[in-house]
Write a protein that holds these residues in place. Structure first.
Motif, mmCIF file in Angstrom:
data_model
loop_
_atom_site.group_PDB
_atom_site.id
_atom_site.type_symbol
_atom_site.label_atom_id
_atom_site.label_comp_id
_atom_site.label_asym_id
_atom_site.label_seq_id
_atom_site.Cartn_x
_atom_site.Cartn_y
_atom_site.Cartn_z
ATOM 1 N N VAL A 169 22.637 103.483 -42.466
ATOM 2 C CA VAL A 169 22.299 104.833 -42.939
ATOM 3 C C VAL A 169 21.120 105.392 -42.149
ATOM 4 O O VAL A 169 21.098 106.581 -41.798
ATOM 5 N N GLN A 170 20.147 104.538 -41.854
ATOM 6 C CA GLN A 170 18.987 105.007 -41.090
ATOM 7 C C GLN A 170 19.386 105.450 -39.682
ATOM 8 O O GLN A 170 18.736 106.310 -39.099
ATOM 9 N N MET A 171 20.454 104.857 -39.139
ATOM 10 C CA MET A 171 20.971 105.292 -37.838
ATOM 11 C C MET A 171 22.022 106.384 -37.980
ATOM 12 O O MET A 171 22.598 106.815 -36.986
ATOM 13 N N ASN A 172 22.291 106.797 -39.228
ATOM 14 C CA ASN A 172 23.312 107.811 -39.544
ATOM 15 C C ASN A 172 24.703 107.378 -39.082
ATOM 16 O O ASN A 172 25.524 108.208 -38.666
ATOM 17 N N LEU A 173 24.983 106.099 -39.174
ATOM 18 C CA LEU A 173 26.345 105.589 -38.963
ATOM 19 C C LEU A 173 26.997 105.512 -40.350
ATOM 20 O O LEU A 173 26.712 104.606 -41.129
ATOM 21 N N GLN A 174 27.858 106.467 -40.662
ATOM 22 C CA GLN A 174 28.399 106.628 -42.007
ATOM 23 C C GLN A 174 29.673 105.789 -42.212
ATOM 24 O O GLN A 174 30.717 106.296 -42.612
ATOM 25 N N GLU A 230 14.478 99.857 -33.554
ATOM 26 C CA GLU A 230 14.012 99.127 -34.744
ATOM 27 C C GLU A 230 15.120 98.982 -35.788
ATOM 28 O O GLU A 230 15.213 97.964 -36.482
ATOM 29 N N HIS A 231 16.000 99.980 -35.866
ATOM 30 C CA HIS A 231 17.104 99.893 -36.830
ATOM 31 C C HIS A 231 18.192 98.940 -36.329
ATOM 32 O O HIS A 231 18.815 98.226 -37.127
ATOM 33 N N LEU A 232 18.407 98.930 -35.011
ATOM 34 C CA LEU A 232 19.359 97.964 -34.439
ATOM 35 C C LEU A 232 18.859 96.532 -34.647
ATOM 36 O O LEU A 232 19.657 95.620 -34.910
#
Length: 461
Positions: A169-174, A230-232
């Motif tokens: 979600v933080q990377m906006n991968l829905q 950082e999200h990856l």
């Protein structure tokens, strides 16, 4: 001027009573984390109350002292899991050990110290006034430990699934919008490709399974995100932890399968009768648990609607296979906390609310009952009728109670479960309602008359 300190109160012997002594050679133990307080009859030792430490040698000395005092049966009161080592030491040495529910003693006023607690335990146990908590046989206890360990690992893995979803979600991968299960086959293929360096949405969407509800173009739109390092990093660690826990769960499954081979074979040597293919569940065990359950139970418990092999194994690991410990199915349901807890005073029922419980078998039965909401079986029709009348929470409890009684009957009689179906249940329910209405009308001086359908009375019909 400082006030003088009060002198410590010496332990007093229990008051004399005229009740018959059921267990003359009884001891009481208040189990704690750092000390165990033990009381024996006052005539067995000059110091009838002693304190022992929690170490293994202390437990051995405790058992030797009880043997020297001529003790045959012991009542334990404990919270947490501190009682388990002491219980096992005493049981190995031939004592009849009874674990007492601490809630039975909370209502006794004036007994607030460890010394008085163990004396009170000893006195109540002497007169047979304590009911022991249920503990299955040792073979079932081992299975229960494996199943609880597996459930704990699954809960830990679930926490890291939440971490994985947060990173997406933080990377906006829905992915959660276009996939029912992010950790399914399609979701994990896409996530592993992302961690391997793939960023093209079209190539990632091409990894979808052919049975996915959403098209490749829709999934590609959901995969246009912000690839922050950082999200990856958080996503990669979540995947590693999920895979690590899945490996531990697989090791638990192997231990469970090996332990099930040690149970007595009660089957006929034939595979269980064929039934509808169960719905795949990511929480299922890593082996054919249905066949193993049929071998050790002698009856196909998974034929009961709502109960899969995993659910049945969780229940069996908590209750064991010997239903003779409960006189009837109602006693079994009451122990589970699913039967109505009727509170009557002055001939009036004050409440029928079930008592609160943390029984794991009851939880498994409630989950199984909840899964019957859309079932076309008789149990599914029962759940929906109860939900319309009482609400879904009470309907789930009532259906779980019915499942418990069916399970008790199958293990007791060895019979086969046959589902009459939704239509047969509705017809039987209608017949019961008609009989009830007829009886009420007759009591009031009326007669119930069946009205023919309108189309049967029309001339054109």
């Amino acid at each position: 001027m400082a006030r003088p300190r009060a002198r410590p109160r010496r332990p007093q012997p229990p008051p004399a009573t005229s009740l018959p002594r059921v267990n003359a050679n009884a001891a009481g133990i208040d189990v704690g984390a750092t000390a165990h307080y033990v009381a024996v009859p006052a005539d067995r030792d000059a110091a009838p109350v002693r304190e022992f430490g929690p170490f293994t040698n202390d437990l051995y000395r405790l058992a030797e002292w009880l043997r020297a005092c001529g003790i045959e049966t012991v009542a334990l009161e404990s919270t947490g899991v501190y009682w388990i080592p002491l219980f096992q030491v005493l049981e190995e040495r031939g004592f009849a050990v009874r674990l007492v529910d601490a809630r039975q003693l909370k209502r006794v006023p004036g007994r607030k110290s460890d010394v008085l607690d163990c004396q009170w335990l000893q006195q109540l146990h002497t007169f047979g006034l304590l009911a022991g908590a249920f503990r299955p046989d040792d073979q079932t206890c081992v299975l229960r430990s494996y199943m609880r360990q597996r459930a704990m690992l699954a809960a830990y893995a679930g926490q890291h699934v939440q971490h994985l979803q947060k990173a997406l979600v933080q990377m906006n991968l829905q992915l959660s919008v276009v996939l029912d299960d992010v950790t399914g086959a399609t979701g994990m293929k896409i996530i592993r490709a992302v961690l391997a360096g793939e960023r093209d949405p079209q190539r990632l969407a091409a990894l979808r399974h052919g049975k996915c509800a959403h098209s490749e173009a829709t999934i590609a739109e959901a995969l246009r995100g912000d690839w922050r390092e950082e999200h990856l990093f958080a996503l990669g660690q979540a995947v590693e932890l999920i895979e690590a826990y899945q490996a531990k769960i697989a090791a638990c499954d192997a231990r469970i399968r090996a332990h099930l081979q040690r149970f007595e074979d009660r089957g006929t040597g034939e595979p269980p009768p064929p039934g509808p293919k169960p719905r795949a569940d990511r929480h299922d065990l890593g082996f054919d648990a249905t066949a193993e359950l049929y071998r050790l139970a002698g009856v196909d418990l998974t034929a009961i609607d709502g109960l899969g092999a995993h659910s049945v194994l969780k229940i069996i690991s908590e209750t064991g296979l010997d239903m003779a410990r409960w006189p009837s199915a109602r006693h079994f349901g009451a122990w589970l906390g699913l039967a109505p807890n009727n509170r009557v005073s002055g001939g009036k029922v004050l409440s029928r609310r079930t008592r609160p419980t943390a029984n794991r078998a009851a939880t498994a039965l409630r989950v199984a009952a909840q899964s019957l909401h859309r079932s076309k079986s008789a149990l599914g029709a029962f759940l929906r009728r109860k939900a319309a009348h009482l609400g879904m929470p009470k309907a789930i409890t009532a259906t779980a109670y019915k499942l418990a009684r069916i399970l008790y009957a199958l293990l007791t009689t060895g019979s086969t479960f046959l589902d009459p179906g939704q239509d047969a249940y509705e017809r039987a329910h209608t017949a019961r309602v008609v009989r009830s209405l007829s009886r009420r009308a007759r009591d009031l001086g009326y007669q119930l008359v069946k009205q023919e359908p309108a189309h049967a009375l029309s001339p054109s019909g």
